[in-house]
Design a protein around this motif. Sequence first.
Motif, short mmCIF file in Angstrom:
data_model
loop_
_atom_site.label_atom_id
_atom_site.label_comp_id
_atom_site.label_asym_id
_atom_site.label_seq_id
_atom_site.Cartn_x
_atom_site.Cartn_y
_atom_site.Cartn_z
N LEU A 38 0.81 -1.22 0.00
CA LEU A 38 0.00 0.00 0.00
C LEU A 38 0.85 1.27 0.00
O LEU A 38 0.39 2.33 -0.43
N SER A 39 2.08 1.17 0.49
CA SER A 39 2.93 2.37 0.60
C SER A 39 4.12 2.36 -0.35
O SER A 39 4.81 3.37 -0.49
N ALA A 40 4.37 1.25 -1.02
CA ALA A 40 5.55 1.14 -1.88
C ALA A 40 5.44 2.07 -3.08
O ALA A 40 4.35 2.32 -3.60
N PRO A 41 6.58 2.60 -3.54
CA PRO A 41 6.55 3.43 -4.76
C PRO A 41 6.19 2.57 -5.97
O PRO A 41 6.48 1.38 -6.02
N LEU A 42 5.56 3.20 -6.93
CA LEU A 42 5.19 2.49 -8.15
C LEU A 42 6.41 2.30 -9.04
O LEU A 42 7.25 3.19 -9.17
N VAL A 54 -31.23 16.38 -4.96
CA VAL A 54 -32.37 17.28 -4.96
C VAL A 54 -31.88 18.68 -4.59
O VAL A 54 -31.19 18.87 -3.58
N GLY A 55 -32.24 19.67 -5.40
CA GLY A 55 -31.85 21.04 -5.11
C GLY A 55 -31.51 21.80 -6.37
O GLY A 55 -31.28 21.19 -7.43
N PRO A 56 -31.46 23.14 -6.30
CA PRO A 56 -31.19 23.97 -7.48
C PRO A 56 -29.71 24.13 -7.79
O PRO A 56 -29.34 24.84 -8.73
N ALA A 57 -28.84 23.50 -7.04
CA ALA A 57 -27.40 23.70 -7.19
C ALA A 57 -26.89 23.13 -8.50
O ALA A 57 -27.49 22.23 -9.10
N THR A 58 -25.75 23.67 -8.92
CA THR A 58 -25.01 23.11 -10.05
C THR A 58 -23.85 22.29 -9.50
O THR A 58 -23.12 22.75 -8.62
N GLY A 59 -23.69 21.06 -10.00
CA GLY A 59 -22.62 20.20 -9.54
C GLY A 59 -21.50 20.10 -10.55
O GLY A 59 -21.72 20.21 -11.76
N ARG A 60 -20.30 19.92 -10.05
CA ARG A 60 -19.13 19.78 -10.92
C ARG A 60 -18.33 18.56 -10.47
O ARG A 60 -17.99 18.43 -9.29
N LEU A 61 -18.03 17.68 -11.42
CA LEU A 61 -17.29 16.46 -11.12
C LEU A 61 -15.84 16.59 -11.55
O LEU A 61 -15.55 17.01 -12.67
N THR A 62 -14.93 16.24 -10.65
CA THR A 62 -13.52 16.11 -11.00
C THR A 62 -13.06 14.72 -10.54
O THR A 62 -13.59 14.17 -9.57
N SER A 63 -12.12 14.14 -11.25
CA SER A 63 -11.68 12.80 -10.91
C SER A 63 -10.20 12.64 -11.18
O SER A 63 -9.59 13.42 -11.93
N SER A 64 -9.62 11.64 -10.56
CA SER A 64 -8.23 11.30 -10.81
C SER A 64 -8.09 9.78 -10.73
O SER A 64 -8.91 9.10 -10.11
N ARG A 65 -7.03 9.26 -11.35
CA ARG A 65 -6.83 7.82 -11.34
C ARG A 65 -5.36 7.53 -11.53
O ARG A 65 -4.67 8.19 -12.33
N ARG A 66 -4.87 6.57 -10.76
CA ARG A 66 -3.49 6.12 -10.95
C ARG A 66 -3.43 4.61 -10.77
O ARG A 66 -3.82 4.09 -9.73
N LEU A 67 -2.99 3.93 -11.81
CA LEU A 67 -2.78 2.48 -11.75
C LEU A 67 -1.30 2.23 -11.97
O LEU A 67 -0.72 2.74 -12.93
N GLY A 68 -0.71 1.46 -11.07
CA GLY A 68 0.71 1.17 -11.21
C GLY A 68 1.05 -0.19 -10.65
O GLY A 68 0.21 -0.88 -10.06
N ILE A 69 2.29 -0.59 -10.84
CA ILE A 69 2.79 -1.87 -10.37
C ILE A 69 3.71 -1.63 -9.19
O ILE A 69 4.60 -0.77 -9.24
N VAL A 70 3.50 -2.41 -8.12
CA VAL A 70 4.35 -2.26 -6.94
C VAL A 70 5.29 -3.45 -6.75
O VAL A 70 6.24 -3.38 -5.98
N ASP A 71 5.01 -4.57 -7.45
CA ASP A 71 5.87 -5.74 -7.28
C ASP A 71 5.70 -6.67 -8.47
O ASP A 71 4.60 -6.86 -8.98
N VAL A 72 6.81 -7.26 -8.91
CA VAL A 72 6.81 -8.26 -9.98
C VAL A 72 7.69 -9.41 -9.53
O VAL A 72 8.85 -9.20 -9.12
N ALA A 73 7.15 -10.62 -9.59
CA ALA A 73 7.94 -11.81 -9.24
C ALA A 73 8.15 -12.64 -10.50
O ALA A 73 7.19 -13.01 -11.17
N ALA A 74 9.39 -12.91 -10.82
CA ALA A 74 9.73 -13.68 -12.02
C ALA A 74 9.48 -15.17 -11.82
O ALA A 74 9.48 -15.65 -10.71
#
Length: 294
Positions: free
Chosen positions: A7-11, A274-294
């Motif tokens: 969970l904490s390893a660098p990608l 429900v309501g008169p407000a205007t909504g704005r969506l922002t998103s982010s995504r990161r997929l990476g590999i933290v370990d590979v076993a040969a």
Amino acid sequence: MILDDALSAPLLDHKGLDLDGAERITYRLEQTFRYDYDLPVAAVRQRLVVVPPVRHGDVHRRHYALDVEGSRARPLERLNSVGNHLVEVHAARVDEHIEFRLTALLERDGDALPVLPRSALDDVRWRLPTRLTAADERLRGWATELRRPHETTIDTAERVTHAVHQTMTYEYGPTGTRTTAAEALDGGRGVCQDYAHIMLALCHELGVPARYVSGHLLGQGGTHAWVEVLVPADGAAVAVPFDPCNGRRAGRKYVTVATGRDYTDVAPTAGTYVGPATGRLTSSRRLGIVDVAA
């Protein structure tokens, strides 16, 4: 790799890794969706399709956490009829924003394809078109040109994949989530979901059972879409993945989140308030590999 370390390893830089030769690959997925409102809103109901399945083929989910910030909300989790992990969030009131944060660890331990009951080959969900995948005259004519009576399903899927890839030009902007396969083909430009919808339309016309896949591709900034074609195997059915957007089979750089008839079935986030407000969506995504076993 120990869970806390993963969970904490660098990608790792996946471009320098031999993924095809690896016995085990551990991926970390981090994704956020944030809705900002200019006025308080009530009765917020949000459906998220972002949590990968417990197992899909050779990939299994080791861990996931979904946090909700900005409002006191009640998430309810369930599986739908095809095994997608759905999260429904209900919030009585949101004053300014609500944010959803997903962290998931996934491990690939082989090359197995998803196995389904033999009955999946005749399931109408994978054979009949939806509004987004319905064929028009041009698509029906194209399917006729692509038809080879004595060809295997896999060979047909390969040719359809390359045909769609060569015909369309990737461009963000001309299409949207409501654009049909016929409309995207008519414009000649679109994104991965358009390529998938066009391929599904052709598969349905050719009698090939196939389904839409929502997931992630290493190196891309957002979610990705491709197609799984269902073929018989040893008294069951297997789902073989094809990516018409990139003109190839989907391999070890791909991680599946959900499957359905089209984009509408597996949209990462959708909801109401429900309501008169205007909504704005922002998103982010990161997929990476933290370990590979040969």
